[in-house]
Design a protein around this motif. Structure first.
Motif, PDB file in Angstrom:
ATOM      1  N   ARG A 156     107.045  13.478  44.211  1.00 49.10           N
ATOM      2  CA  ARG A 156     107.933  13.359  42.810  1.00 49.10           C
ATOM      3  C   ARG A 156     108.097  12.201  42.536  1.00 49.10           C
ATOM      4  O   ARG A 156     108.809  11.477  43.404  1.00 49.10           O
ATOM      5  N   GLU A 157     107.747  12.030  41.383  1.00 47.85           N
ATOM      6  CA  GLU A 157     107.767  10.576  40.947  1.00 47.85           C
ATOM      7  C   GLU A 157     108.252  10.313  39.458  1.00 47.85           C
ATOM      8  O   GLU A 157     108.216  11.244  38.688  1.00 47.85           O
ATOM      9  N   GLY A 158     108.711   9.234  39.234  1.00 45.49           N
ATOM     10  CA  GLY A 158     109.066   8.934  37.938  1.00 45.49           C
ATOM     11  C   GLY A 158     107.943   9.084  36.859  1.00 45.49           C
ATOM     12  O   GLY A 158     106.809   8.647  37.387  1.00 45.49           O
ATOM     13  N   HIS A 159     108.103   9.588  35.694  1.00 42.91           N
ATOM     14  CA  HIS A 159     106.960   9.867  35.009  1.00 42.91           C
ATOM     15  C   HIS A 159     106.515   8.684  34.158  1.00 42.91           C
ATOM     16  O   HIS A 159     107.243   7.794  33.908  1.00 42.91           O
ATOM     17  N   PRO A 160     105.149   8.258  34.025  1.00 42.74           N
ATOM     18  CA  PRO A 160     104.579   7.224  33.581  1.00 42.74           C
ATOM     19  C   PRO A 160     105.127   7.343  32.240  1.00 42.74           C
ATOM     20  O   PRO A 160     105.400   5.978  31.623  1.00 42.74           O
ATOM     21  N   MET A 161     105.516   8.390  31.516  1.00 43.84           N
ATOM     22  CA  MET A 161     106.008   8.043  30.178  1.00 43.84           C
ATOM     23  C   MET A 161     107.339   7.375  30.051  1.00 43.84           C
ATOM     24  O   MET A 161     107.975   6.682  29.269  1.00 43.84           O
ATOM     25  N   LEU A 162     108.204   7.698  31.187  1.00 48.00           N
ATOM     26  CA  LEU A 162     109.652   7.207  31.103  1.00 48.00           C
ATOM     27  C   LEU A 162     109.496   5.733  31.619  1.00 48.00           C
ATOM     28  O   LEU A 162     110.251   4.948  31.157  1.00 48.00           O
ATOM     29  N   GLY A 213      99.051   5.712  34.493  1.00 47.99           N
ATOM     30  CA  GLY A 213      98.985   7.099  33.549  1.00 47.99           C
ATOM     31  C   GLY A 213      99.087   8.242  34.503  1.00 47.99           C
ATOM     32  O   GLY A 213      98.260   8.265  35.454  1.00 47.99           O
ATOM     33  N   LEU A 214      99.571   9.208  34.083  1.00 46.79           N
ATOM     34  CA  LEU A 214      99.272  10.562  34.814  1.00 46.79           C
ATOM     35  C   LEU A 214      97.920  10.832  34.959  1.00 46.79           C
ATOM     36  O   LEU A 214      97.598  11.326  36.150  1.00 46.79           O
ATOM     37  N   GLY A 215      97.042  11.013  33.881  1.00 46.06           N
ATOM     38  CA  GLY A 215      95.626  11.234  34.018  1.00 46.06           C
ATOM     39  C   GLY A 215      95.079  10.114  35.208  1.00 46.06           C
ATOM     40  O   GLY A 215      94.220  10.745  35.943  1.00 46.06           O
ATOM     41  N   GLU A 230      99.458  21.745  42.260  1.00 46.22           N
ATOM     42  CA  GLU A 230     100.717  21.789  41.464  1.00 46.22           C
ATOM     43  C   GLU A 230     100.728  20.546  40.619  1.00 46.22           C
ATOM     44  O   GLU A 230     100.604  19.289  41.219  1.00 46.22           O
ATOM     45  N   LEU A 231     101.172  20.658  39.381  1.00 45.89           N
ATOM     46  CA  LEU A 231     101.728  19.556  38.484  1.00 45.89           C
ATOM     47  C   LEU A 231     102.713  20.129  37.619  1.00 45.89           C
ATOM     48  O   LEU A 231     102.421  20.676  36.683  1.00 45.89           O
ATOM     49  N   ARG A 263     112.294  16.003  24.447  1.00 43.64           N
ATOM     50  CA  ARG A 263     111.360  15.062  23.956  1.00 43.64           C
ATOM     51  C   ARG A 263     110.269  14.449  24.809  1.00 43.64           C
ATOM     52  O   ARG A 263     109.362  14.055  24.279  1.00 43.64           O
ATOM     53  N   VAL A 264     110.734  14.401  25.914  1.00 42.81           N
ATOM     54  CA  VAL A 264     109.812  13.615  26.917  1.00 42.81           C
ATOM     55  C   VAL A 264     110.144  13.901  28.430  1.00 42.81           C
ATOM     56  O   VAL A 264     111.079  14.288  28.596  1.00 42.81           O
ATOM     57  N   PRO A 265     108.875  14.031  29.123  1.00 45.00           N
ATOM     58  CA  PRO A 265     109.065  14.032  30.625  1.00 45.00           C
ATOM     59  C   PRO A 265     109.725  13.080  31.225  1.00 45.00           C
ATOM     60  O   PRO A 265     109.382  11.894  31.061  1.00 45.00           O
ATOM     61  N   LEU A 266     110.543  13.321  32.356  1.00 47.20           N
ATOM     62  CA  LEU A 266     111.204  12.031  33.112  1.00 47.20           C
ATOM     63  C   LEU A 266     110.535  11.968  34.404  1.00 47.20           C
ATOM     64  O   LEU A 266     110.390  10.787  34.945  1.00 47.20           O
ATOM     65  N   THR A 267     110.328  12.960  35.006  1.00 43.96           N
ATOM     66  CA  THR A 267     109.736  12.902  36.343  1.00 43.96           C
ATOM     67  C   THR A 267     108.456  14.006  36.374  1.00 43.96           C
ATOM     68  O   THR A 267     108.226  14.761  35.764  1.00 43.96           O
ATOM     69  N   TYR A 268     107.870  14.202  37.342  1.00 42.98           N
ATOM     70  CA  TYR A 268     106.897  15.207  37.765  1.00 42.98           C
ATOM     71  C   TYR A 268     107.004  15.349  39.157  1.00 42.98           C
ATOM     72  O   TYR A 268     107.256  14.626  40.129  1.00 42.98           O
ATOM     73  N   THR A 269     106.661  16.547  39.662  1.00 40.74           N
ATOM     74  CA  THR A 269     106.323  17.074  41.029  1.00 40.74           C
ATOM     75  C   THR A 269     104.649  17.183  41.032  1.00 40.74           C
ATOM     76  O   THR A 269     104.124  18.036  40.153  1.00 40.74           O
ATOM     77  N   LEU A 270     104.075  16.696  41.882  1.00 40.73           N
ATOM     78  CA  LEU A 270     102.571  17.063  41.898  1.00 40.73           C
ATOM     79  C   LEU A 270     102.331  17.288  43.464  1.00 40.73           C
ATOM     80  O   LEU A 270     102.664  16.557  44.428  1.00 40.73           O
TER      81      LEU A 270
END
Ligand SMILES: C[S@@+](CC[C@H](N)C(=O)[O-])C[C@H]1O[C@@H](n2cnc3c(N)ncnc32)[C@H](O)[C@@H]1O
Length: 280
Positions: A156-162, A213-215, A230-231, A263-270
């Motif tokens: 679970r990490e800070g989203h690269p967009m954040l 980047g997420l990709g 899972e993402l 507006r924007v994702p702040l974190t993600y779980t992968l």
């Protein structure tokens, strides 16, 4: 960037005791309540599933609050970090929490040589970990090697967009200021404070970090033959990532944008699995 590790380690060594003393890390609650779990682990509890008996390693475990929480959920945990001061705090917290965790001092990129290959059913990391590593493909190779066949990665990490957003604007707009993609050279920041409440005055305030980047993260894992399972992108983050623009949910200690959180994702779980049998 030759000595990014030395500069970053000084910064983390200095901040670890202040973090352990800050209300933000809720260290006292581990001693007071044998069932208490860090808010980060509570957030992902349904996704983590049953951890009983799993051999787990927490990369960049910092002061060990998430590591101890995973141990409380039944995993046999190892915590790895390059900051001896953070690990001293982590050992103390594990002791007061009454759980056994093996804490190991090493750079993330050296984790396989220090811990051994194929030894773990669970690699756990995140919440401000990947940004300290220059090369996400090298990180993915470490994760893939640490995992036993059938084991899984949980991030679970800070989203690269954040990480790419300007965090000091006062007009309420979200503006892209920093790189979204991984760059050869790091970003250098000089910041007097830290991400939790503290009265401590710090001396080592420079740090070097990278975005990925997420990709790029997903591709790096796929390249190392992990299977993405899972993402999920979240509209909350467990620290005040955009000061002045956020509201805190006191029950979960997650921060959300005060306005238009869509507006924007702040974190993600992968999550990603290492197959039982290699394709190659
Ligand atoms: C923000 S903390 C991670 C957050 C952690 N999940 C928490 O809040 O408890 C970042 C950690 O990464 C560690 N770190 C940074 N660069 C590292 C590296 N190259 N190898 C190992 N640990 C590193 C730091 O010492 C620090 O403890």
């Amino acid at each position: 960037m030759s000595d990014y590790r030395g500069v970053n380690r000084q910064m983390w060594d200095e901040r670890a005791p202040a973090h352990a003393a800050s209300p933000g890390y809720s260290v006292d609650r581990f001693a007071d309540d044998p069932e208490f779990l860090s808010y980060v682990v509570q957030f992902d509890r349904p996704r983590l599933g049953d951890l009983t008996g799993l051999r787990g390693v927490h990369l960049q475990c910092h002061i060990g609050t998430d590591t101890v929480s995973l141990a409380r959920l039944g995993a046999q945990m190892t915590g790895l970090d390059f900051s001896p001061v953070a690990l001293a705090e982590a050992k103390r917290i594990a002791e007061v929490a009454g759980v056994t965790v093996d804490f190991v001092e090493a750079d993330t990129y050296d984790a396989v040589s220090v811990l051994g290959a194929g030894r773990f059913d669970l690699v756990f990391t995140g919440v401000g970990a990947l940004c300290w590593l220059p090369d996400v493909r090298r990180w993915a190779s470490v994760v893939a090697e640490l995992l036993a066949p059938g084991g899984r990665l949980f991030v679970r990490e800070g989203h690269p967009m954040l990480w790419a957003l300007d965090d000091v604007r006062d007009d309420g707009l979200l503006a892209v200021r920093y790189p979204y993609f991984e760059t050869a050279e790091p970003m250098a920041f000089t910041e007097e404070g830290t991400y939790v409440e503290t009265d401590v005055t710090f001396v080592h305030n420079t740090s070097y970090s990278w975005n990925h980047g997420l990709g790029q993260i997903v591709s790096a894992l796929l390249e190392h033959e992990l299977v993405l399972t899972e993402l999920v992108e979240h509209d909350s983050v467990p620290w005040e990532g955009l000061p002045g623009l956020m509201v805190r949910d006191d029950a979960t200690e997650e921060y959300y944008l005060r306005e238009h959180r869509e507006r924007v994702p702040l974190t993600y779980t992968l999550q990603a699995m290492k197959p039982q049998f290699s394709a190659s």
